[in-house]
Scaffold this motif. Structure first.
Motif, short mmCIF file in Angstrom:
data_model
loop_
_atom_site.label_atom_id
_atom_site.label_comp_id
_atom_site.label_asym_id
_atom_site.label_seq_id
_atom_site.Cartn_x
_atom_site.Cartn_y
_atom_site.Cartn_z
N VAL A 1 -2.44 -0.25 -10.25
CA VAL A 1 -2.52 0.12 -9.08
C VAL A 1 -3.70 -1.32 -9.63
N LEU A 2 -4.38 -1.91 -8.16
CA LEU A 2 -5.08 -3.03 -8.91
C LEU A 2 -6.65 -2.71 -7.71
N PRO A 3 -7.21 -3.72 -8.14
CA PRO A 3 -8.35 -3.66 -7.85
C PRO A 3 -8.63 -3.26 -6.11
N ASP A 4 -9.27 -2.09 -5.39
CA ASP A 4 -9.64 -2.31 -3.97
C ASP A 4 -10.77 -1.77 -3.23
N GLY A 5 -10.93 -2.23 -3.07
CA GLY A 5 -12.55 -1.66 -2.21
C GLY A 5 -12.50 -0.42 -1.40
N GLU A 6 -11.48 -1.02 -0.65
CA GLU A 6 -10.78 0.39 0.37
C GLU A 6 -10.51 1.79 0.37
N ILE B 1 -1.01 6.80 -9.20
CA ILE B 1 -0.30 6.14 -7.50
C ILE B 1 -0.50 7.51 -6.66
N LYS B 2 -1.87 7.82 -5.45
CA LYS B 2 -1.65 8.53 -4.64
C LYS B 2 -2.02 7.53 -3.44
N PRO B 3 -1.59 8.36 -2.00
CA PRO B 3 -1.42 7.38 -0.91
C PRO B 3 -2.60 6.77 -0.63
N GLY B 4 -2.21 5.38 0.17
CA GLY B 4 -3.34 4.64 -0.12
C GLY B 4 -4.23 3.79 -0.71
N ALA B 5 -3.62 3.62 -1.94
CA ALA B 5 -4.16 2.77 -3.02
C ALA B 5 -2.75 1.38 -3.25
N ARG B 6 -3.27 0.34 -3.81
CA ARG B 6 -3.10 -1.24 -3.46
C ARG B 6 -1.91 -0.72 -4.79
N VAL B 7 -0.56 -1.19 -5.06
CA VAL B 7 0.29 -1.66 -6.22
C VAL B 7 1.08 -2.70 -5.99
N THR C 1 7.11 6.00 -1.49
CA THR C 1 7.04 4.88 -0.83
C THR C 1 5.75 3.89 -0.60
N VAL C 2 6.35 2.59 -0.07
CA VAL C 2 5.07 0.98 -0.30
C VAL C 2 5.56 0.37 0.91
N THR C 3 4.47 -0.14 1.71
CA THR C 3 4.89 -0.72 2.26
C THR C 3 4.75 -1.79 2.83
N ASP C 4 4.30 -3.21 2.91
CA ASP C 4 3.64 -4.53 2.86
C ASP C 4 4.08 -4.82 4.26
N ASP C 5 4.11 -4.05 5.61
CA ASP C 5 4.43 -4.33 6.66
C ASP C 5 5.23 -4.88 7.82
N ASP C 6 5.97 -5.69 6.63
CA ASP C 6 7.60 -5.99 6.41
C ASP C 6 8.78 -5.35 5.83
N ARG D 1 1.34 -1.25 -0.08
CA ARG D 1 0.17 -0.24 0.00
C ARG D 1 0.95 1.47 -0.30
N VAL D 2 0.34 2.12 -0.60
CA VAL D 2 1.16 3.38 -0.89
C VAL D 2 0.80 4.20 0.32
N THR D 3 2.32 4.58 1.18
CA THR D 3 1.87 5.45 1.97
C THR D 3 2.04 7.00 1.90
N GLY D 4 3.21 7.55 0.90
CA GLY D 4 3.40 8.72 0.09
C GLY D 4 3.71 8.53 -1.10
N ALA D 5 3.88 9.52 -1.57
CA ALA D 5 4.43 10.07 -2.84
C ALA D 5 4.40 11.78 -3.12
N SER D 6 5.07 12.42 -3.76
CA SER D 6 5.29 13.45 -3.44
C SER D 6 6.46 13.21 -4.70
N MET D 7 6.59 14.70 -5.37
CA MET D 7 7.44 14.74 -6.72
C MET D 7 8.56 15.67 -6.06
#
Length: 752
Positions: free
Chosen positions: A132-137, A104-110, A82-87, A62-68
């Motif tokens: 960017v993957l389908p994600d109801g959240e 690609i925005k924060p909160g997106a599942r990628v 920045t993308v996190t997978d918890d590990d 999941r994207v936690t940050g995206a900036s130019m």
């Protein structure tokens, strides 16, 4: 009907088959046994082990940050995501990112895929493929991504699975998503779609006979192979994955152990020259001359070999032992027993330096017992001959004559021994030193040169310790002897890591070398390369935007030492491109104490014995493997004084390279270091590292962790093969061997 041995073109398009072939996969069976690297659970993030630099990595997170971010060296900006997978947290950098930044925005599942770089401990992907993957959240319904990824996830015919779904649909519809080891040439989603299509085609063809009976499966708690192949790629639960891996792990162990059992049992039908003890022979006379007593471990191994040699079936034994444990002496005693019985012996060494060292050591040990044909020869003496590729014509002609007439009882040589014009009078034993340096066909050549259809006895020696489970797998057809006890009087070796970025420490290392020389001792300096291209052009040293720092060469280091910290001392270079006469002259002079420092490549890695050499400096030590470093440092501490080994490195403090070096610094136990080495290489192409000719990695079996599985498979293989050597009544097992190992791998195991 689709069979495991069929080519991939029978189930997927030629384009996809061609892409998959870049992974070394060409058959249906190979594809179905291509294991997912890990699994991603829908609604969860991936559980990814720490990647290695230059790996091709696929992540779902999941994207936690995206900036130019403004670029420092040129105008413009790049997108930092920045993308996190918890590990782990990953950083993906995109250039020319105007299109991407709005998607690609924060909160997106990628899903992202690219080559790994590690910068200041941070895992980075530079301009990776992305989606960017389908994600109801996050309120995302469709798939959007980079051009290449969108195409791969699209509806191309070759990307459809058997149900008609696109790779994207197959990816996002499953509760557990397999992620496959991929490359820039073929992505995990293409592999997954091809596997789904292939699996369905195989299952539609009907049930395939299993290599294990129902009772054998039940007693081991295993599912069928067909069920395992389905569940490993299309699991519904965690239990599915565990059960599938357990069965496929056993299949790999059983396939290898079956081939090795065939070799062992077939070997018992061959005839070898029986060589019992000859009282008062050369073996006894050498023992009487030894200025020391064999250790208990040496005596045990000598007895094991003697028992083998006395039989009329050829010995096949692996002798592994720590550096300096006395393998050369043991092999010499064994060869003298064979010579006492009227046969010849050949010892095959990987380099001319080592061959010459063996020749010098053996002639020195035997003295006039090795001077047959000379006035000073002892009664019943034999002759030791040396044969290398660089020998001059006259010397080579005389050696070949001594070999074919039987005048030479022991022949020491390099690859030159394998040439067709080398004919033995009566070859009774072959010793291969550092066997991993030789290809399968090369080793097999000498074994076929016995007299009267007798197969020579065969002894493999290695100073590279091999963990028990690895030996049981790779050398499962050989009896094993192990020397762990060092002879009395061997000195301890202290090892220290010297970070090259600290100039004071580097200066102190060279000062320490000068102190050692001042006390009348000698020093090895080892570098990873010679320093000149074959055309003689010097390689530039330094860094550019597309390459790593160039390592220090023998030529560079030699020049630097001559004019700097060791100026005024006697320094020589030694490497593989020198003429043989010059190499031998340098080693002889070093052995006599006429040279203070030898700046060398790894030609001194094994067999070289200079008791007065007490210090070794390994430059760019991160370029060497764990076992190789252990071998190298075994060249010092062989006399009256303790040894010192300094590992100079530019490796970062937090890196796998530094972990390897710290392991070598902390332990002198070769077997423990071999385990560390194997763990760091992730076991890799264990068979391939032994010159198999294209053997791919084991996908499920761990040669370190699965000792019980290997032992169980070995016992079952012995039972089956003992009753049915050609597997005529066990066709499913024969098919399993073919599916797991494929023909070229079986050929390797059959000849190694």
């Amino acid at each position: 009907m689709v069979a495991m041995a069929d080519g991939l073109e029978t189930v997927v398009s030629p384009k996809v088959a061609s892409q998959i072939s870049t992974l070394g996969i060409v058959t249906v069976g190979e594809l179905l046994r291509y294991a997912p690297r890990r699994y991603v659970r829908q609604g969860q993030l991936s559980n990814q082990e720490m990647p290695v630099e230059d790996d091709w990595l696929t992540i779902v997170g999941r994207v936690t940050g995206a900036s130019m971010i403004p670029m420092k060296k040129r105008s413009g900006k790049f997108l930092k995501v920045t993308v996190t997978d918890d590990d782990y947290t990953y950083v993906a950098n995109f250039f020319n990112a105007r299109f991407i930044q709005h998607r690609i925005k924060p909160g997106a599942r990628v899903l992202m895929a690219g080559k790994v770089k590690i910068f200041r401990g941070q895992i980075q992907l530079s301009h990776p493929e992305w989606a960017v993957l389908p994600d109801g959240e996050a309120g995302v319904d469709g798939v959007v991504g980079s051009a290449m990824l969108a195409q791969m996830l699209g509806a191309e015919a070759e990307s459809l699975d058997e149900s008609g779904n696109t790779a994207a649909e197959a990816l996002v519809d499953r509760s557990i998503i397999p992620i496959y080891p991929a490359t820039k040439d073929i992505q995990t989603w293409t592999i997954g779609a091809a596997i789904a299509r292939t699996l369905a085609a195989v299952e539609r063809s009907g049930a395939q006979a299993d290599a294990l009976t129902d009772q054998q499966q039940r007693s081991r708690g295993l599912i069928s192979t067909a069920e395992a192949l389905h569940k490993v790629h299309l699991p519904e639960t965690e239990d599915d994955i565990e059960a599938a891996r357990a069965r496929l792990k056993f299949d790999e162990a059983l396939a290898i152990q079956t081939v090795l059992a065939q070799r062992r049992i077939a070997g018992r039908t061959e005839n070898g020259p029986p060589c019992p003890h000859v009282a008062g022979g050369l073996e006894d006379r050498l023992r009487e001359r030894l200025p020391f007593t064999l250790t208990d471990g040496q005596q045990t191994v000598v007895a094991e070999i003697a028992e083998d040699l006395a039989r009329d079936t050829p010995m096949s034994r692996l002798l592994q032992g720590e550096v300096g444990s006395g393998k050369t002496l043991i092999s010499l005693l064994a060869m003298l027993r064979v010579v006492d019985n009227g046969h010849q012996c050949a010892i095959l060494a990987p380099t001319e330096v080592l061959a010459a060292q063996h020749y010098r050591t053996m002639t020195s040990m035997l003295g006039n017992l090795a001077e047959a044909g000379e006035l000073t020869a002892a009664e019943g003496a034999t002759k030791i001959a040396l044969l290398t590729g660089s020998m001059k014509t006259a010397g080579k002609r005389q050696t070949l004559l001594d070999v074919v007439t039987g005048e030479a009882g022991i022949v020491v040589g390099t690859h030159a021994l394998l040439e067709e014009n080398v004919a033995f009078f009566d070859l009774g034993m072959v010793v291969v030193d550092e066997q991993h340096r030789f290809g399968v066909e090369q080793r097999d050549t000498l074994r076929g040169r016995g007299k009267d259809r007798l197969m020579p006895h065969f002894l493999v020696m290695t100073a590279t310790p091999i963990p028990r489970t690895v030996a049981m797998t790779v050398f499962g057809d050989l009896d094993t002897s192990v020397l762990t006890e060092l002879p009395k009087g061997r000195q301890p070796i202290k090892t220290s890591v010297v970070p090259m970025r600290n100039s004071a420490w580097v200066d102190r290392a060279w000062t320490r070398a000068a102190e050692e020389i001042a006390q009348g001792r000698q020093v090895y300096v080892v570098c990873s390369r010679i320093g000149d291209d074959p055309d003689g052009k010097k390689k530039p040293k330094g860094r550019n935007e597309e390459s790593e720092p160039q390592s220090t060469s023998v030529l560079d280091q030699y020049t630097e030492l001559l004019g700097g910290p060791l100026s005024g001392h006697r320094i020589e270079m030694l490497h593989g491109r020198l003429p043989a006469e010059e190499k031998n002259a340098i080693m002889d002079a070093f052995g006599r104490g006429e040279i203070d420092v030898v700046v060398s490549t790894t030609v001194i890695e094994v067999g070289v014995d200079v008791p007065n050499a007490t210090m070794m400096v390994v430059v760019d030590a991160e370029r060497f493997g764990v076992s190789q470093l252990h071998q190298l440092r075994g060249r010092v501490g062989r006399g009256r004084h303790p040894g010192l080994c300094l590992l100079m490195t530019s490796a970062k403090d937090i890196s796998q390279s530094m972990q390897r070096l710290r392991a070598v610094e902390a332990s002198t136990d070769g077997f423990e270091l071999a385990r560390v080495d194997l763990e760091q290489r992730r076991e890799g192409d264990v068979l391939g590292s032994l010159q198999s000719g294209g053997v791919s990695s084991l996908h499920f079996l761990s040669l370190l962790a699965d000792g019980d599985v290997i032992a169980d498979a070995r016992e079952l293989a012995d039972d089956v093969v003992g009753a049915d050597l050609p597997l005529a009544d066990h066709r499913p097992l024969a098919d399993l061997v073919d599916a797991v190992l494929v023909p070229n791998k079986v050929k390797y195991l059959d000849k190694s």
